[in-house]
Design an enzyme around this catalytic site. Structure first.
Site, short mmCIF file in Angstrom:
data_model
loop_
_atom_site.label_atom_id
_atom_site.label_comp_id
_atom_site.label_asym_id
_atom_site.label_seq_id
_atom_site.Cartn_x
_atom_site.Cartn_y
_atom_site.Cartn_z
N GLU A 258 0.82 -1.21 0.00
CA GLU A 258 0.00 0.00 0.00
C GLU A 258 0.86 1.27 0.00
OE1 GLU A 258 -3.06 0.07 -0.52
OE2 GLU A 258 -3.89 -1.87 0.08
N ARG A 262 0.54 3.75 -3.21
CA ARG A 262 -0.13 5.03 -2.91
C ARG A 262 0.88 6.16 -2.73
NH1 ARG A 262 -5.57 3.97 0.68
NH2 ARG A 262 -5.82 1.73 0.29
N ASP A 391 -4.81 -10.07 -8.18
CA ASP A 391 -5.17 -9.17 -9.28
C ASP A 391 -4.02 -8.42 -9.93
OD1 ASP A 391 -4.79 -7.78 -6.93
OD2 ASP A 391 -6.66 -6.65 -7.01
N GLU A 523 -12.43 0.11 -9.89
CA GLU A 523 -12.03 -0.82 -10.95
C GLU A 523 -12.96 -0.80 -12.17
OE1 GLU A 523 -9.97 -1.68 -7.35
OE2 GLU A 523 -12.13 -1.69 -7.71
N THR A 610 -1.02 0.53 -10.29
CA THR A 610 -2.32 -0.02 -9.90
C THR A 610 -3.12 0.94 -9.05
OG1 THR A 610 -3.35 -2.09 -9.17
CG2 THR A 610 -1.64 -1.14 -7.75
#
Length: 629
Positions: A258, A262, A391, A523, A610
């Site tokens: 994360e 981010r 994913d 998404e 992502t």
């Protein structure tokens, strides 16, 4: 406005040049005065020099141009009284002037063409009609022609007239303004109630530090501000990053995954777009701290890292393992950092993950999600999933190949093998509607997270080395479009028009909501943005507008936007939480979907990580400090 001075270019330092293109040298003082004098005198300087020639004993050469010579000869011809004494320089031989030719007979006058009346210019009409933002839930089961991908089964975009395209763009520009207003409202609330905090609590109007206290929402939103042309807010945030962001302020463990996607991704994207060194400086510091997580026997990083003492581990609930998504979704960021910082060791550390998994790749290209990384050899175990914990590993296969300028074929090979396995073993159809979905393990569940695959499959098809018209590319494009329609239907068929976290497909009624909450996920609109960018089909804008209005109607609570607990009940409770990815991803993708004027180019220039942070492909970075590919 003094913000952003760091990015302004310096003064023009190119020197003056003469008529031949040569640089003019001389003292700095008085240059402008001499230039002015030259302009005032004009050609008189040359004439004065010629007249003074008779009084000078030194036989210096005088510049005497062809134009001067021709002028003198014409004067003699026109004035017979002019003598040689009028010549400015008798030493210069006269130029030959051809005798005058007799006048030519006039050409016959052509017949007069009658004037064609020209209608007066009428300015193009400006559509000032306000955009309708009233939410009307239209329900599902519409656009059935897209169930299998496209109307009439077409997998390539249908031809769109210029008039239709212009009309779609004009409407989109109005809609992007409404999306930008949602960003402005949310950002203003964050500034007022949670400035510098990780998250805004929109109902209680306060901030919370749950991601390490590194201003996660602020850093995650930087490129959204830039792309929406909110430059004042962008540079206010830059000032906070420069003056207050401290990656060592909190001694708590943070998620490597994360924090990388981010925070590190947010800083690098802000640097990529603005060129402001404040972002690169903080990114280097953060990257150096995060890199300690790779210090394992296998070189595959642990999923938790303390940014102060560098201790790292995997959470207890995993049995000491990491997963392929967390280990395989770091490379875009670390490779970009290595490139711009001139430190190839960042890329080398991150590349170990894919180099190892390439040697372990299953025959069907489908990787179990759990990864043992503490002892050699690394091992895979567990189910196969394109939702949580699997994913973005598949996403980075394709995007690392694109980031390398399509040079590192290992990543494309892994991607194509995985998509073959997906098409053969995991793609299924619902009953009775025949909706396309991706199975997870042995279940018929599909995460909202898996809806990114519609866009990824389309991007893979449009960049397929075999060509878009190849059988493989057409298969992937067809699946990608059909899957995106299914994800749209998971929104349109609920009572709120918003999609749930997990749906379960059951014969007889297609699907039902299994996990009913919505945490402002991006998404589905991500895939809508990618498909519209590639195909130009305006239907994806229509679906995106429906989704945005539903989110605005049900999630715009308190001072910003909040999570809702039950998408099947419009009167259900709301949670006091706004994830940073709502500003970083959801609103960004919606804005770009409605922005026909964007500089973002997913085929030729940019790769999104992502967390929706776009960065230039490595070969396009102007300042190459190091080449490690």
């Amino acid at each position: 406005d003094d913000k952003g001075d760091d990015n302004r270019e310096g003064d023009d330092k190119s020197g003056d040049k003469d008529d031949m293109g040569n640089s003019i040298k001389g003292d700095d003082k008085g240059d402008d005065k001499r230039d002015d004098d030259k302009d005032d005198k004009g050609d008189d300087d040359i004439s004065e020099a010629i007249r003074n020639k008779k009084n000078r004993d030194d036989k210096e050469d005088i510049v005497y141009t062809n134009d001067d010579r021709n002028d003198d000869q014409r004067k003699k011809r026109d004035d017979p009284k002019q003598t040689d004494t009028d010549d400015v320089n008798n030493d210069v031989p006269p130029l030959l002037i051809p005798p005058e030719l007799p006048e030519a007979e006039p050409l016959p006058t052509p017949p007069k063409i009658p004037d064609i009346p020209v209608p007066p210019k009428t300015p193009l009409p400006v559509d000032n009609t306000p955009i309708d933002t009233h939410f009307e839930h239209l329900g599902g089961y519409r656009y059935k022609a897209y169930t299998s991908g496209s109307p009439n089964g077409e997998t390539t975009p249908l031809p769109l007239s210029e008039t239709a395209r212009n009309a779609s763009d004009a409407l989109a520009r109005k809609r992007r303004t409404v999306v930008k207003d949602a960003m402005k409202r949310s950002w203003s609330a964050y500034q007022l109630y949670a400035w510098g905090s990780d998250e805004l609590l929109p109902l209680s109007k306060k901030g919370r530090n749950n991601w390490g206290g590194m201003g996660t929402t602020l850093v995650d939103s930087l490129d959204t501000l830039w792309l929406m042309d909110m430059k004042t807010e962008f540079y206010e945030a830059r000032d906070w990053v420069r003056d207050h962001l401290d990656n060592s302020a909190h001694g708590k463990d943070v998620s490597l995954f994360e924090t990388t996607i981010r925070s590190l991704g947010g800083l690098l994207s802000a640097y990529d777009w603005s060129g402001d060194s404040a972002f690169l400086e903080k990114a280097e510091d953060l990257g150096e701290r995060l890199a300690h997580a790779f210090k394992t026997e296998t070189g595959i990083p642990n999923s938790q890292i303390n940014l102060v003492n560098h201790r790292n581990s995997n959470p207890g609930w995993t049995g000491g393992k990491t997963n392929i998504a967390e280990a395989g979704t770091l490379q875009i960021e670390f490779r970009y950092l290595a490139h711009v910082a001139g430190k190839p060791e960042y890329a080398e550390k991150a590349d170990v993950v894919f180099n190892t998994l390439y040697k372990m790749r299953p025959a069907n290209g489908l990787y179990p999600i759990m990864l043992s990384n503490q002892r050699k050899p690394a091992r895979l175990s567990g189910k196969v999933a394109f939702g949580a914990m699997g994913d973005s590993f598949y996403e980075y296969m394709l995007k690392l190949w694109l980031q390398s300028g399509k040079q590192e074929d290992m990543y494309r090979e892994m991607y194509d093998e995985s998509m073959d396995g997906l098409a053969k073993e995991l793609v299924a159809k619902s009953k009775p509607s025949g909706l396309t979905y991706i199975k997870e393990g042995r279940s018929n569940n599909q995460d909202h997270l898996a809806c990114f695959m519609g866009g990824l499959l389309a991007l893979g098809a449009y960049t397929d080395p075999l060509g878009l018209d190849s059988e493989r590319a057409q298969r992937d494009l067809r699946i990608g479009k059909a899957l995106t329609y299914t994800c749209y239907q998971t929104y349109a068929r609920t009572a709120t028009g918003i999609g749930p976290e997990i749906v379960s497909f059951t014969d007889g009624y297609d699907f039902s909501a299994k996990s009913k909450y919505y945490i402002l996920r991006p998404e589905t609109v991500e895939s809508l943005f990618i498909l519209h960018s590639l195909t130009g089909d305006p239907v994806y804008r229509e679906w995106g507008w429906e989704i945005f209005l539903a989110i605005k109607h049900y999630c715009e609570k308190g001072v910003a936007f909040a999570t809702i607990h039950d998408v099947t009940d419009g009167s259900g409770p709301t949670e006091d939480k706004m994830e940073s990815f709502f500003l970083a991803e959801t609103l960004k993708y919606l804005y770009l979907l409605f922005d026909p004027d964007t500089d973002v180019d997913i085929l030729n220039k940019h790769v999104f990580n992502t967390e929706a942070h776009p960065m230039k492909m490595l070969h396009l970075i102007k300042k190459k400090l190091v080449e490690y590919i």
